[in-house]
Design an enzyme around this catalytic site. Structure first.
Site, PDB file in Angstrom:
ATOM      1  CD  GLU A  84       4.432  -6.352  -4.030  1.00  0.00           C
ATOM      2  OE1 GLU A  84       4.118  -5.247  -4.496  1.00  0.00           O
ATOM      3  OE2 GLU A  84       5.377  -7.027  -4.468  1.00  0.00           O
ATOM      4  CB  SER A 128      11.094  -5.654 -12.944  1.00  0.00           C
ATOM      5  OG  SER A 128      11.175  -4.514 -13.773  1.00  0.00           O
ATOM      6  CG  HIS A 176       6.732   1.634  18.433  1.00  0.00           C
ATOM      7  ND1 HIS A 176       5.651   2.459  18.586  1.00  0.00           N
ATOM      8  CD2 HIS A 176       6.930   1.048  19.644  1.00  0.00           C
ATOM      9  CE1 HIS A 176       5.217   2.398  19.833  1.00  0.00           C
ATOM     10  NE2 HIS A 176       5.963   1.544  20.500  1.00  0.00           N
ATOM     11  CE  LYS A 232      12.204  -4.416  -7.762  1.00  0.00           C
ATOM     12  NZ  LYS A 232      11.293  -3.390  -8.260  1.00  0.00           N
TER      13      LYS A 232
END
Ligand code: ARG
Length: 461
Positions: free
Chosen positions: A289, A276, A155, A282
Site C-alpha cells: 500500500e 491492526s 476488466h 488483521k
C-alpha cells in the site's frame, strides 16, 4: 560578508537570506561540487590560466574539505547560500588568497548544472541495480510457478487461464523497459556543461574537453546557453522514475487484492506485513500500500519540475533552484521502495490451490470451448455464439462447462464429443497456448531466458 558584497550598500535582509538559501538541501551534492571544482582547477592550471602550484594548492585544499565533510566536521552556513559558495568560502578561509582563483572562468550556473548532473548520473546505476534485483526475484518466482494455473483477467473479470509464472514475466517485461529507459536517459545526460560559464563561456582558453573527460562525461555540451538552461535530464529521469513507480503501483495493487480473503492467491510473510491496533485478526499489506501511495509523490516531483521549467526564458533563472528537492525526494522514494518491495515479493507464498479453484469457477475456458468447435470446422463467430448459449444454460442449471453433461452440449451442436472435457481442462487451455509470449510452459521458459540474459548482460558489464 557575501562573496558578491562589492556591488551592494546594504546587508541582505535575513528573511531574504533564508529564502534565497539552498544549502539545507543542496549540501548533499558536496562531493560532486568538490569533484567538479577539482577538475576545473586542474584544467585552469594545465591551460596556464592560473599557476600550476596554485591549482595544486586548491586541489589539496578541496581534498581536505571533502575528508572533513565526510568525517562530519563541517557545518555549512545559510549566509553562504548554497553548497557552491560554502565550499568556495571554506577553501579561501583555509588556503588563503589562492582559493579566490578557483572561480576564474566559471559561474555558479555551469557549476550547479554539472553538480546536479553528476549527482543524478551517480544515482541511476544504483536504481538500475535495484530493479535488476527485482527482476531476479521475478525470474525465481516464475521458474517455481510454470504450472501454477490462475485466472487471467480483463476488466477484473475472469477472462482466460494463465499461470503465475506468465504473470510474473509480464512484470519482468515492464521493469526491463524501466531499466532501458533509465539507461537511455543516462546516455543523453552524459555531456558536461562545465565551462559554459554564466551563459556565454569565457575569454580564457578553457578546455572543456579536458574537464568533461576528467569528470567521466562523454563530451562537453554543444551550446553554452543550453548548458546552463537545461534541466531535461532531470525531467527525463523523473519521468522514468514515475513510469517505474506506476509499474510498482500496479503490482502492489494486485498483491493487495491477492492477499484479500476474496482472492487469497498469496500470503505475505509475517515480516512483510503489519497488524491492526484494534482488529486482532488483521494482517495488512502495508508495504504494498505504501509503495502504491508513494507513487503519487514521485508523480508530484515530475509535475513540480515540469511546471518550474515551463516558459522560463534562457538562460539561468533562480526558479531553477527548485529543481533539486523534487529530484532528491524521488530518488529517496524510489530507492526506498525497490528493496522493500523486492524482499516482500521474494518472501511471499503462492497458494496454487486457491488460484486453480478461482480459475475453475468462472467459465474461463469458454474461449477454448469455442476454439474446440472452430477446430472442427465451424466459423469462430458462430462457435462464439453457441458457447454463449452454453454458458447461459450452465448458469441457469448451476453447472460449469466442465460439469455440463455431454447431451446438453450436443443439444446445441452435434460437433461436441466426449473429447470436449479434455479440451476444457485448464492444463490443456494453458499448455495449448504455446505462441511466442504465451502462458504455455515452453513459452514462459523462453521469456525467463530473455530476462535472465538481459540481467546477466548488465551484471557482467
Ligand atoms: N543555488 C543555485 C541553484 O541551486 C546555484 C546557482 C545560482 N546561480 C545564480 N546565478 N544565482 O540553482
Amino acid at each position: 560578508m557575501k562573496l558578491w558584497a562589492g556591488r551592494f550598500q546594504k546587508e541582505t535582509d535575513t528573511l531574504v537570506n533564508d529564502f534565497n538559501s539552498s544549502i539545507t538541501f543542496d549540501a548533499r551534492m558536496y562531493k560532486e561540487d568538490i569533484t567538479g571544482s577539482m577538475a576545473h582547477a586542474a584544467m585552469l592550471g594545465k591551460q596556464g590560466i592560473i599557476e600550476a602550484h596554485e591549482a595544486e594548492k586548491i586541489i589539496e585544499g578541496l581534498k581536505v574539505i571533502l575528508a572533513d565533510i565526510e568525517a562530519g566536521q563541517v557545518e555549512f552556513s545559510m549566509e553562504n547560500e548554497d553548497i557552491h559558495m560554502n565550499i568556495e568560502t571554506m577553501l579561501t578561509q583555509r588556503i588563503g588568497d589562492t582559493g579566490k582563483r578557483l572561480h576564474t572562468a566559471r559561474s555558479r550556473n555551469d557549476q550547479v548544472a554539472v553538480d546536479f548532473r553528476l549527482y543524478v548520473k551517480g544515482e541511476i546505476p544504483k536504481i538500475i541495480g535495484m530493479v535488476l534485483e527485482l527482476e531476479k526475484v521475478l525470474v525465481k518466482k516464475a521458474e517455481a510457478n510454470l504450472e501454477t494455473v490462475m485466472p487471467g483477467y480483463t476488466h477484473l473479470q475472469r477472462a482466460q487461464p494463465t499461470t503465475f509464472g506468465h504473470y510474473m514475466m509480464a512484470y519482468a517485461n515492464m521493469l526491463r523497459r524501466d531499466v532501458t529507459r533509465l539507461e537511455d536517459c543516462l546516455k543523453r545526460m552524459d555531456e558536461c556543461p562545465l565551462g559554459a560559464g554564466a551563459l556565454a563561456t569565457s575569454t580564457y582558453p578553457v578546455d572543456r574537453f579536458q574537464t568533461a573527460a576528467a569528470l567521466g562525461f562523454q563530451k562537453p555540451t554543444d551550446n553554452s546557453m543550453d548548458s546552463v538552461s537545461d534541466r531535461d535530464f532531470a525531467i527525463e529521469f523523473l519521468s522514468a522514475c514515475s513510469i517505474l513507480m506506476m509499474h510498482l503501483s500496479r503490482f502492489s495493487e494486485e498483491i493487495i487484492l491477492w492477499c484479500s480473503w476474496e482472492f487469497k492467491y498469496v500470503e505475505l510473510d509475517d515480516a512483510y506485513s503489519t497488524g491492526s491496533s484494534i482488529m486482532p485478526q488483521k494482517k495488512n499489506p502495508d508495504v504494498a500500500e505504501l509503495v502504491r501511495g508513494k507513487t503519487g509523490r514521485v508523480y508530484g516531483s515530475l509535475m513540480t519540475l515540469l511546471t518550474v521549467m515551463k516558459a522560463l526564458p534562457l538562460a539561468y533563472n533562480k526558479d531553477m533552484q527548485e529543481d533539486k528537492e523534487c529530484v532528491f525526494d524521488a530518488i529517496d522514494t524510489v530507492e526506498m521502495c525497490l528493496p522493500v518491495f523486492t524482499a516482500m515479493l521474494d518472501t511471499l507464498t503462492v497458494l496454487p490451490k486457491n488460484m486453480r479453484a478461482a480459475a475453475s469457477g468462472g467459465f474461463i475456458n469458454a474461449t477454448d470451448c469455442a476454439d474446440y468447435l472452430t477446430k472442427k470446422g465451424m466459423p469462430f463467430r458462430e462457435a462464439y455464439m453457441i458457447v454463449g448459449r452454453l454458458v447461459n444454460m450452465c448458469i441457469k442449471a448451476g453447472e460449469t462447462l466442465d460439469t455440463l453433461p455431454l447431451k446438453d452440449f450436443r443439444s446445441i451442436s452435434n460437433l461436441f464429443d466426449a473429447d470436449v472435457y479434455q479440451a476444457l481442462e485448464l492444463k490443456t487451455c494453458v499448455n495449448g497456448r504455446k505462441v511466442y509470449g504465451g502462458p504455455a510452459r515452453e513459452a514462459v521458459e523462453q521469456q525467463i531466458a530473455n530476462i535472465k540474459a538481459f540481467v546477466e548482460a548488465r551484471e557482467h558489464e
